[in-house]
Design a protein around this motif. Sequence first.
Motif: not given
Length: 87
Positions: A2, A5, A9, A19-22, A24, A26, A57
Amino acid sequence: AYCAVINGIKRAVANGIRLQLYGFGIFYLQLHKGHKMQFQPLQNTTDDYLVLKFSASSSLNRHIRDGRFTDHDLKDNIQNALKESEA
């Protein structure tokens, strides 16, 4: 895991990376213009400053809106908090 991560970020966004977390959302920085300060007699204005923004998202928003939770305790806690905030 955790902390790794979250630190990743924070480092990416602090360096100006969008930063895009597909699936989830941006994380990105947004410049806010300085403005007049109403209740600060010694300092009339603030300088321009950056703020961290997050845009969920569409799939995450849909998941939350449709109430598709697998953690029923979390779902109950969220629903109770929403009820309390409406009261």
